[in-house]
Design a protein around this motif. Structure first.
Motif, mmCIF file in Angstrom:
data_model
loop_
_atom_site.group_PDB
_atom_site.id
_atom_site.type_symbol
_atom_site.label_atom_id
_atom_site.label_comp_id
_atom_site.label_asym_id
_atom_site.label_seq_id
_atom_site.Cartn_x
_atom_site.Cartn_y
_atom_site.Cartn_z
ATOM 1 N N TRP A 110 -12.164 0.351 -6.904
ATOM 2 C CA TRP A 110 -11.210 1.405 -7.291
ATOM 3 C C TRP A 110 -10.083 1.499 -6.263
ATOM 4 O O TRP A 110 -8.909 1.668 -6.623
ATOM 5 C CB TRP A 110 -11.911 2.751 -7.394
ATOM 6 C CG TRP A 110 -12.993 2.897 -8.410
ATOM 7 C CD1 TRP A 110 -14.199 3.517 -8.225
ATOM 8 C CD2 TRP A 110 -13.003 2.473 -9.796
ATOM 9 N NE1 TRP A 110 -14.953 3.479 -9.368
ATOM 10 C CE2 TRP A 110 -14.239 2.843 -10.344
ATOM 11 C CE3 TRP A 110 -12.092 1.790 -10.579
ATOM 12 C CZ2 TRP A 110 -14.582 2.579 -11.671
ATOM 13 C CZ3 TRP A 110 -12.436 1.513 -11.898
ATOM 14 C CH2 TRP A 110 -13.649 1.897 -12.424
ATOM 15 N N ILE A 111 -10.458 1.422 -4.981
ATOM 16 C CA ILE A 111 -9.435 1.520 -3.933
ATOM 17 C C ILE A 111 -8.444 0.367 -4.046
ATOM 18 O O ILE A 111 -7.224 0.560 -3.965
ATOM 19 C CB ILE A 111 -10.095 1.548 -2.542
ATOM 20 C CG1 ILE A 111 -10.899 2.848 -2.367
ATOM 21 C CG2 ILE A 111 -9.043 1.423 -1.433
ATOM 22 C CD1 ILE A 111 -11.735 2.895 -1.105
ATOM 23 N N ALA A 112 -8.961 -0.848 -4.254
ATOM 24 C CA ALA A 112 -8.074 -2.006 -4.415
ATOM 25 C C ALA A 112 -7.172 -1.844 -5.636
ATOM 26 O O ALA A 112 -5.995 -2.216 -5.612
ATOM 27 C CB ALA A 112 -8.901 -3.284 -4.533
ATOM 28 N N LEU A 113 -7.713 -1.264 -6.708
ATOM 29 C CA LEU A 113 -6.934 -1.080 -7.932
ATOM 30 C C LEU A 113 -5.795 -0.097 -7.711
ATOM 31 O O LEU A 113 -4.656 -0.325 -8.141
ATOM 32 C CB LEU A 113 -7.856 -0.579 -9.052
ATOM 33 C CG LEU A 113 -7.291 -0.561 -10.470
ATOM 34 C CD1 LEU A 113 -6.908 -1.960 -10.915
ATOM 35 C CD2 LEU A 113 -8.299 0.046 -11.432
ATOM 36 N N VAL A 114 -6.071 1.017 -7.007
ATOM 37 C CA VAL A 114 -5.031 2.007 -6.726
ATOM 38 C C VAL A 114 -3.978 1.416 -5.796
ATOM 39 O O VAL A 114 -2.763 1.599 -6.010
ATOM 40 C CB VAL A 114 -5.655 3.273 -6.116
ATOM 41 C CG1 VAL A 114 -4.563 4.228 -5.630
ATOM 42 C CG2 VAL A 114 -6.536 3.984 -7.140
ATOM 43 N N ALA A 117 -1.580 -0.703 -7.561
ATOM 44 C CA ALA A 117 -0.604 0.019 -8.378
ATOM 45 C C ALA A 117 0.509 0.643 -7.532
ATOM 46 O O ALA A 117 1.594 0.929 -8.057
ATOM 47 C CB ALA A 117 -1.306 1.106 -9.181
ATOM 48 N N LEU A 118 0.253 0.864 -6.247
ATOM 49 C CA LEU A 118 1.258 1.490 -5.387
ATOM 50 C C LEU A 118 2.173 0.433 -4.786
ATOM 51 O O LEU A 118 1.691 -0.598 -4.307
ATOM 52 C CB LEU A 118 0.572 2.290 -4.283
ATOM 53 C CG LEU A 118 -0.270 3.480 -4.769
ATOM 54 C CD1 LEU A 118 -1.023 4.115 -3.609
ATOM 55 C CD2 LEU A 118 0.615 4.519 -5.455
ATOM 56 N N PRO A 119 3.486 0.662 -4.786
ATOM 57 C CA PRO A 119 4.426 -0.382 -4.375
ATOM 58 C C PRO A 119 4.404 -0.707 -2.886
ATOM 59 O O PRO A 119 4.826 -1.778 -2.487
ATOM 60 C CB PRO A 119 5.788 0.196 -4.784
ATOM 61 C CG PRO A 119 5.576 1.682 -4.790
ATOM 62 C CD PRO A 119 4.173 1.894 -5.235
ATOM 63 N N ASP A 120 3.922 0.214 -2.034
ATOM 64 C CA ASP A 120 4.023 -0.002 -0.597
ATOM 65 C C ASP A 120 2.682 -0.311 0.056
ATOM 66 O O ASP A 120 2.524 -0.172 1.264
ATOM 67 C CB ASP A 120 4.648 1.224 0.083
ATOM 68 C CG ASP A 120 3.866 2.494 -0.213
ATOM 69 O OD1 ASP A 120 3.070 2.493 -1.170
ATOM 70 O OD2 ASP A 120 4.069 3.485 0.511
#
Length: 314
Positions: A110-114, A117-120
């Motif tokens: 889940w952490i890798a997935l979030v 999704a975040l650009p930075d």
């Protein structure tokens, strides 16, 4: 590497693997001894937080924090421990401890997935993506039979849902802590997280009227003491020491060792009558194998750098 250092490494890894893998069973034992969940969780965290802060003081670490850092620590602690850990206490009232551990094992995914999704933030490589997909397949193997009525109960499905939401809340706290780093010692930060979250959970238990249902039997007190002293204080100290003395990739192997230990211990404890039966069926074995493989792939995979601003604008 000296012999004494090698022994310390072995002892620390054994503590991390076995102790954190066994905490799910300890929670199940306490709940089966009629410990109300919010007070159980709060009574675990509050003294553990005080012990860590006292330990940091004895080691000469300053425990005063800036107001902004303390606020960030409180937010992270509430997401991780009130949102994430407390969900395990709630879910294990109706699902086996091993099943709860398998769902928690999805956290790195889940952490890798979030972060993807975040650009930075760093993105997973192709191997990491395969690990993510495998983990989701493993979750589907655990959930689908219960949704279709082929295996399990509707009550178990509700417990699984609670545990999944808990992992999402833990993920939110983890990502928030990465984006808002606190300039303080790790022991101090964790001590405050536990103390603040424990206080909140004791408040929840008080509002819910749990004090009148608190059962302090030999089994419940033993489970509480184990979770507080061994599961929180000793295991976390081993974790912090390993981060400083071993490669992070090796330390993170606990993420896929803990579930296997939790499933095995839960099964043995169920056969011994310590907790309600926790049979290991084909669905659990298949889901466990796929989830652990996915987590192993994802946590061992290299990452790609964050997207550039021009990439997100195009």
């Amino acid at each position: 590497m000296t012999g004494s250092h090698r022994i310390k490494l072995i002892a620390a890894f054994a503590t991390l693997y076995v102790v954190w893998g066994s905490t799910y069973l300890a929670i199940r034992i306490g709940l089966s001894a009629e410990m109300p969940p919010a007070l159980f969780a709060g009574l675990r965290l509050t003294p553990a937080g005080l012990v860590l802060l006292a330990f940091a003081t004895l080691r000469g670490r300053p425990i005063r924090m800036r107001a902004g850092d303390l606020r960030t620590t409180a937010i992270v602690g509430i997401f991780l421990l009130v949102g994430g850990m407390y969900s395990t206490f709630l879910s294990e009232r109706v699902i086996p401890s091993g099943l709860a551990a398998l769902i928690v094992a999805l956290l790195p995914l889940w952490i890798a997935l979030v972060e993807w999704a975040l650009p930075d933030m760093e993105r997973p490589s192709a191997q990491g993506v395969v690990g993510l997909l495998l983990g989701l397949v493993g979750l589907a193997v655990l959930v689908a039979p219960r949704m279709t009525g082929v295996h399990g109960t509707a009550q178990e499905l509700g417990g699984i849902a609670i545990q999944i939401v808990g992992t999402w809340l833990w993920t939110a706290g983890s990502v928030y802590s990465k984006r808002r780093p606190v300039k303080a010692d790790a022991l101090v930060v964790t001590g405050y997280e536990m103390l603040i979250a424990g206080t909140v959970l004791l408040g929840i238990g008080t509002v819910a009227g749990e004090w009148s249902r608190l059962s302090l039997t030999t089994r419940s007190v033993a489970a509480l003491a184990y979770l507080t002293i061994v599961g929180s204080c000793m295991a976390f100290t081993a974790f912090v020491w390993l981060l400083r003395n071993a490669p992070a990739s090796k330390v993170m192997t606990y993420a896929y060792v803990n579930p296997a230990i939790a499933v095995g211990l839960g099964h043995l404890a169920g056969r011994a009558g310590l907790v309600p039966p926790e049979p290991i069926d084909a669905w659990t074995l298949a889901g466990a194998a796929v989830i652990i493989a996915g987590v192993a792939l994802a946590t061992s995979a290299p990452t790609r750098p964050p997207r550039r601003a021009s990439d997100t604008e195009s």
